[in-house]
Design a protein around this motif. Structure first.
Motif, PDB file in Angstrom:
ATOM      1  N   THR A  74      -1.938   1.662  16.512  1.00  0.00           N
ATOM      2  CA  THR A  74      -3.093   1.725  15.621  1.00  0.00           C
ATOM      3  C   THR A  74      -2.610   1.834  14.177  1.00  0.00           C
ATOM      4  N   PRO A  75      -3.440   1.410  13.240  1.00  0.00           N
ATOM      5  CA  PRO A  75      -3.043   1.530  11.825  1.00  0.00           C
ATOM      6  C   PRO A  75      -2.886   2.992  11.407  1.00  0.00           C
ATOM      7  N   VAL A  76      -2.141   3.185  10.335  1.00  0.00           N
ATOM      8  CA  VAL A  76      -1.903   4.511   9.778  1.00  0.00           C
ATOM      9  C   VAL A  76      -3.239   5.174   9.443  1.00  0.00           C
ATOM     10  N   LYS A  77      -3.331   6.465   9.741  1.00  0.00           N
ATOM     11  CA  LYS A  77      -4.556   7.208   9.440  1.00  0.00           C
ATOM     12  C   LYS A  77      -4.704   7.380   7.927  1.00  0.00           C
ATOM     13  N   ASP A  78      -5.949   7.451   7.485  1.00  0.00           N
ATOM     14  CA  ASP A  78      -6.245   7.534   6.051  1.00  0.00           C
ATOM     15  C   ASP A  78      -5.533   8.701   5.363  1.00  0.00           C
ATOM     16  N   GLU A  79      -5.486   9.856   6.013  1.00  0.00           N
ATOM     17  CA  GLU A  79      -4.855  11.031   5.403  1.00  0.00           C
ATOM     18  C   GLU A  79      -3.364  10.790   5.143  1.00  0.00           C
ATOM     19  N   LEU A  80      -2.651  10.218   6.113  1.00  0.00           N
ATOM     20  CA  LEU A  80      -1.222   9.930   5.941  1.00  0.00           C
ATOM     21  C   LEU A  80      -1.036   8.804   4.927  1.00  0.00           C
ATOM     22  N   LEU A  81      -1.887   7.800   4.958  1.00  0.00           N
ATOM     23  CA  LEU A  81      -1.821   6.715   3.978  1.00  0.00           C
ATOM     24  C   LEU A  81      -1.917   7.274   2.562  1.00  0.00           C
ATOM     25  N   LYS A  82      -2.874   8.148   2.338  1.00  0.00           N
ATOM     26  CA  LYS A  82      -3.057   8.732   1.005  1.00  0.00           C
ATOM     27  C   LYS A  82      -1.844   9.570   0.611  1.00  0.00           C
ATOM     28  N   GLN A  83      -1.326  10.372   1.534  1.00  0.00           N
ATOM     29  CA  GLN A  83      -0.160  11.198   1.233  1.00  0.00           C
ATOM     30  C   GLN A  83       1.023  10.340   0.809  1.00  0.00           C
ATOM     31  N   ILE A  84       1.306   9.295   1.590  1.00  0.00           N
ATOM     32  CA  ILE A  84       2.439   8.423   1.280  1.00  0.00           C
ATOM     33  C   ILE A  84       2.209   7.706  -0.041  1.00  0.00           C
ATOM     34  N   ALA A  85       1.007   7.201  -0.255  1.00  0.00           N
ATOM     35  CA  ALA A  85       0.692   6.495  -1.502  1.00  0.00           C
ATOM     36  C   ALA A  85       0.861   7.423  -2.704  1.00  0.00           C
ATOM     37  N   ASP A  86       0.533   8.691  -2.544  1.00  0.00           N
ATOM     38  CA  ASP A  86       0.683   9.658  -3.632  1.00  0.00           C
ATOM     39  C   ASP A  86       2.146  10.026  -3.888  1.00  0.00           C
ATOM     40  N   GLU A  87       2.964  10.017  -2.841  1.00  0.00           N
ATOM     41  CA  GLU A  87       4.339  10.507  -2.943  1.00  0.00           C
ATOM     42  C   GLU A  87       5.391   9.424  -3.137  1.00  0.00           C
ATOM     43  N   ASP A  89       6.682   5.221  -4.302  1.00  0.00           N
ATOM     44  CA  ASP A  89       6.475   4.055  -5.165  1.00  0.00           C
ATOM     45  C   ASP A  89       6.408   2.756  -4.369  1.00  0.00           C
ATOM     46  N   VAL A  90       7.144   2.678  -3.285  1.00  0.00           N
ATOM     47  CA  VAL A  90       7.126   1.537  -2.367  1.00  0.00           C
ATOM     48  C   VAL A  90       7.242   2.066  -0.942  1.00  0.00           C
ATOM     49  N   VAL A  91       6.872   1.230   0.031  1.00  0.00           N
ATOM     50  CA  VAL A  91       6.906   1.645   1.431  1.00  0.00           C
ATOM     51  C   VAL A  91       7.554   0.557   2.277  1.00  0.00           C
ATOM     52  N   VAL A  92       8.314   0.992   3.270  1.00  0.00           N
ATOM     53  CA  VAL A  92       8.811   0.115   4.331  1.00  0.00           C
ATOM     54  C   VAL A  92       8.281   0.696   5.626  1.00  0.00           C
ATOM     55  N   THR A  93       7.600  -0.120   6.429  1.00  0.00           N
ATOM     56  CA  THR A  93       7.041   0.352   7.693  1.00  0.00           C
ATOM     57  C   THR A  93       7.604  -0.477   8.841  1.00  0.00           C
ATOM     58  N   ALA A  94       7.929   0.210   9.947  1.00  0.00           N
ATOM     59  CA  ALA A  94       8.557  -0.469  11.071  1.00  0.00           C
ATOM     60  C   ALA A  94       8.360   0.380  12.326  1.00  0.00           C
ATOM     61  N   GLY A 109       0.926  -2.365   6.429  1.00  0.00           N
ATOM     62  CA  GLY A 109       1.373  -2.974   5.173  1.00  0.00           C
ATOM     63  C   GLY A 109       0.206  -3.423   4.311  1.00  0.00           C
ATOM     64  N   VAL A 110      -0.785  -4.050   4.936  1.00  0.00           N
ATOM     65  CA  VAL A 110      -1.970  -4.489   4.205  1.00  0.00           C
ATOM     66  C   VAL A 110      -2.699  -3.290   3.598  1.00  0.00           C
ATOM     67  N   LEU A 111      -2.843  -2.224   4.365  1.00  0.00           N
ATOM     68  CA  LEU A 111      -3.523  -1.027   3.860  1.00  0.00           C
ATOM     69  C   LEU A 111      -2.793  -0.421   2.664  1.00  0.00           C
ATOM     70  N   PHE A 112      -1.460  -0.352   2.729  1.00  0.00           N
ATOM     71  CA  PHE A 112      -0.696   0.181   1.594  1.00  0.00           C
ATOM     72  C   PHE A 112      -0.812  -0.727   0.375  1.00  0.00           C
ATOM     73  N   GLU A 113      -0.736  -2.033   0.592  1.00  0.00           N
ATOM     74  CA  GLU A 113      -0.893  -2.961  -0.535  1.00  0.00           C
ATOM     75  C   GLU A 113      -2.249  -2.757  -1.202  1.00  0.00           C
ATOM     76  N   ARG A 114      -3.283  -2.616  -0.408  1.00  0.00           N
ATOM     77  CA  ARG A 114      -4.626  -2.392  -0.956  1.00  0.00           C
ATOM     78  C   ARG A 114      -4.752  -1.040  -1.646  1.00  0.00           C
ATOM     79  N   ALA A 115      -3.894  -0.100  -1.274  1.00  0.00           N
ATOM     80  CA  ALA A 115      -3.861   1.206  -1.937  1.00  0.00           C
ATOM     81  C   ALA A 115      -2.979   1.180  -3.184  1.00  0.00           C
ATOM     82  N   GLY A 116      -2.420   0.012  -3.507  1.00  0.00           N
ATOM     83  CA  GLY A 116      -1.613  -0.139  -4.712  1.00  0.00           C
ATOM     84  C   GLY A 116      -0.141   0.128  -4.547  1.00  0.00           C
ATOM     85  N   VAL A 117       0.352   0.168  -3.295  1.00  0.00           N
ATOM     86  CA  VAL A 117       1.760   0.472  -3.046  1.00  0.00           C
ATOM     87  C   VAL A 117       2.443  -0.770  -2.446  1.00  0.00           C
ATOM     88  N   PRO A 118       3.415  -1.358  -3.159  1.00  0.00           N
ATOM     89  CA  PRO A 118       4.143  -2.503  -2.604  1.00  0.00           C
ATOM     90  C   PRO A 118       4.801  -2.115  -1.280  1.00  0.00           C
TER      91      PRO A 118
END
Length: 179
Positions: A74-87, A89-94, A109-118
């Motif tokens: 399942t996709p990353v939960k909103d709470e974890l997405l926000k935490q990572i996006a706040d902490e 600059d870029v993300v690698v997911t695997a 990856g799409v969710l992070f991009e939409r949250a402004g995180v490459p």
């Protein structure tokens, strides 16, 4: 009178699914914080740690932070997405090395991009079509993700290190850096 139940769209579509714009790309990775999102699949942690080490060595990232999802399918939960996006600059997911986890890795990856995180999403090449299908379903058909040779789960430490090293040019390309 019977109560109505909310239906969930099994494709993962929601109000965020209309934006196919990439997050602004960094000029360099030097000094940046990289989030490594582990989806709990076998060898995801080791592959991501090797990628973090290579990104530090080759590109001078300041810090890598490892995060772990609850479930690979399942996709990353909103709470974890926000935490990572706040902490970070870029993300690698695997790692997407089956159908549902490849789709979820690309959705992340799409969710992070939409949250402004490459973001770089990594799937094994055997499941490239699953990842591409999820990008299409998410309204982001051009989402560029990285594929590594399948399998990943059965690799030993040296093979995982080799996969991480081999991934570096595509990670740099997807993030838009030339360090």
């Amino acid at each position: 009178m019977t109560a109505r139940e909310a239906l969930l769209d099994p494709t993962g579509m929601d109000e965020r699914a209309a934006d196919g714009t990439l997050a602004p790309r960094p000029v360099t990775l030097r000094g940046l914080r990289v989030g490594l999102l582990d989806n709990t699949k076998a060898n995801a942690t080791t592959l991501l740690k090797n990628i973090g080490e290579e990104m530090t060595r080759q590109f001078g990232v300041a810090e890598t932070r490892l995060y772990t999802k609850d479930y690979f399918g399942t996709p990353v939960k909103d709470e974890l997405l926000k935490q990572i996006a706040d902490e970070c600059d870029v993300v690698v997911t695997a790692v997407g090395d089956c159908g549902s986890c490849s789709a979820a890795t690309v959705a992340d990856g799409v969710l992070f991009e939409r949250a402004g995180v490459p973001t770089v999403s990594i799937c094994s090449d055997s499941f490239m079509m699953s990842g591409a299908a999820m990008a299409q379903v998410q309204g982001f058909p051009g989402f560029d993700f990285l594929t590594v040779q399948h399998p990943v789960a059965s690799l030993d430490a040296d093979q995982l290190r080799d996969r991480a090293r081999a991934a570096m040019p595509d990670i740099a390309r997807i993030l838009g850096v030339e360090d």
